[in-house]
Enzyme design. Structure first.
Site, short mmCIF file in Angstrom:
data_model
loop_
_atom_site.label_atom_id
_atom_site.label_comp_id
_atom_site.label_asym_id
_atom_site.label_seq_id
_atom_site.Cartn_x
_atom_site.Cartn_y
_atom_site.Cartn_z
N LYS A 1 -2.33 -1.51 -3.69
CA LYS A 1 -3.16 -0.30 -3.63
C LYS A 1 -2.30 0.94 -3.69
O LYS A 1 -1.29 0.99 -2.98
CB LYS A 1 -3.92 -0.34 -2.30
CG LYS A 1 -4.80 0.86 -2.06
CD LYS A 1 -5.44 0.74 -0.71
CE LYS A 1 -6.24 2.00 -0.44
NZ LYS A 1 -6.72 2.04 0.92
N LYS B 1 0.85 -1.19 0.00
CA LYS B 1 0.00 0.00 0.00
C LYS B 1 0.89 1.24 0.00
O LYS B 1 1.72 1.43 0.90
CB LYS B 1 -0.90 0.00 1.22
CG LYS B 1 -1.76 1.25 1.33
CD LYS B 1 -2.80 1.15 2.43
CE LYS B 1 -3.57 2.46 2.55
NZ LYS B 1 -4.58 2.41 3.61
C1 PBG Z 1 -6.95 3.61 5.58
C2 PBG Z 1 -7.48 3.57 4.19
C3 PBG Z 1 -7.39 4.55 3.20
C4 PBG Z 1 -8.05 4.05 2.09
C5 PBG Z 1 -8.55 2.80 2.42
N1 PBG Z 1 -8.16 2.51 3.72
C6 PBG Z 1 -6.82 5.91 3.25
C7 PBG Z 1 -5.39 6.09 3.53
O1 PBG Z 1 -4.61 5.15 3.66
O2 PBG Z 1 -5.01 7.26 3.63
C8 PBG Z 1 -8.20 4.76 0.79
C9 PBG Z 1 -9.22 4.20 -0.15
C10 PBG Z 1 -9.55 5.12 -1.27
O3 PBG Z 1 -8.88 6.16 -1.48
O4 PBG Z 1 -10.51 4.82 -2.01
N2 PBG Z 1 -7.86 3.03 6.49
#
Ligand code: PBG
Length: 326
Positions: free
Chosen positions: A249, A197
């Site tokens: 991601k 991520k």
């Molecule tokens: C953190 C989380 C995020 C997203 C999913 N889980 C935000 C981040 O890491 O800042 C982003 C998902 C999206 O942008 O559609 N719990």
């Protein structure tokens, strides 16, 4: 002189030939709908930076889950937006907290017909917006955080989640969560690790969706967009700790990473087409600059082509509808 048509060219000659010879195709069963539930709402509330996506009330979330079953979707990934936040994210552990309650409601609505997934992360629940609790210097305390994740995962499994999805990029989170689930008797509870991520600018609209309180960024725990090789190490570590599925991601700006992970992973690979990817296509389409449906289909197909087995996308219901009635 005229050139004979090449073999690939001949296979493009009619829509039926193109359909027959397509190497990849989409199906609703591999799509996962990310959904937001906000505490205290009496009806769905729009998210301005994600036109077409809402923060759900209890009733509208149940309807969305029932519709997902009718459409043949693979799963739903739930994110909670609590009314009250604190430094340690207490709402995440409260059995009646917004997310745990939503999991229970969705499970009673759809049973086992849809795979119910819970976001295991503290950013929606903390008043500072970080994915974990903070230490005395204001940094994220990794080890204290993973202990809370373990309790959070068990609370979500108790509420009826089939899949626990830790998205906080804390070290050791998968192993600690796996052990806590097993110790509590949830041997079939599945862990979907957000393994690779990245600290992405494309999460912008999600911050509105969950009313994020974050000031600053997540670069000390999420990956640097400059790194490719490192993603394989992140995936390997999560696999060693027992991840049942791994995720890359964001998706579209990271198709190289997705292809690398798909080539080495012995477990199913998910990709998350995130809020900013959604917002960009919606905005361009709203301006008449691109063909909305073609752009959506092409974008999700590219994610499959790169190697994803599962795709999280806010367009999951609409795409499934198109697939049912082309
Ligand atoms: C953190 C989380 C995020 C997203 C999913 N889980 C935000 C981040 O890491 O800042 C982003 C998902 C999206 O942008 O559609 N719990």
């Amino acid at each position: 002189m005229s050139f004979p048509h090449s073999r690939p060219r001949r296979l493009r000659a009619t829509p039926a030939l193109r359909r027959l010879t397509a190497e990849f195709r989409l199906s609703p069963a591999e799509l996962i709908l990310p959904a937001f539930i906000r505490e205290g709402l009496s009806g769905p509330a729009p998210i301005s930076s994600m036109p077409g996506v809402v923060q759900h009330s209890t009733d509208s979330l149940k309807r969305a889950a029932a519709e997902a079953v009718e459409l043949g979707l693979g799963g739903i990934m739930l994110f909670g937006v609590p009314a009250v936040r604190d430094a340690v994210g207490s709402g995440a552990l409260d059995p009646d907290g917004v997310l745990n309650k939503a999991i229970r409601d969705v499970r009673s609505e759809v049973g086992d017909e849809l795979v119910i997934m819970g976001d295991v992360c503290l950013d929606e629940f903390t008043d500072h917006g970080h994915c974990g609790v903070l230490d005395a210097n204001g940094g994220v305390d990794n080890d204290a955080t993973v202990q809370i994740y373990a309790q959070m995962a068990v609370a979500q499994a108790e509420a009826g989640a089939h899949v626990l999805a830790p998205s906080g990029m804390m070290d050791g989170q998968i192993g600690v969560i796996r052990k806590a689930l097993d110790d509590s008797g949830f041997h079939n509870a599945t862990v979907l690790a957000y393994a690779a991520k990245y600290a992405s600018a494309f999460y912008g609209p999600f911050r509105e969706a969950v009313d994020s309180q974050l000031v600053g960024d997540r670069r000390t725990y999420q990956m640097d967009p400059a790194n490719r090789r490192e993603a394989l190490l992140e995936v390997e570590l999560d696999l060693e700790e027992g991840a049942d599925m791994v995720m890359v991601k964001p998706a579209m700006s990271y198709l190289d990473i997705l292809a690398d992970v798909a080539a080495m992973s012995p477990v199913p690979v998910a990709a998350y087409q995130i809020s900013g990817e959604y917002a960009m296509i919606e905005a361009a389409a709203a301006n008449g600059w691109i063909d909305r449906r073609r752009a959506i289909e092409e974008s999700v197909l590219s994610i499959k082509r790169a190697g994803a087995n599962l795709v999280l996308t806010y367009w999951a219901p609409e795409l499934a509808g198109w697939l049912q009635n082309p």
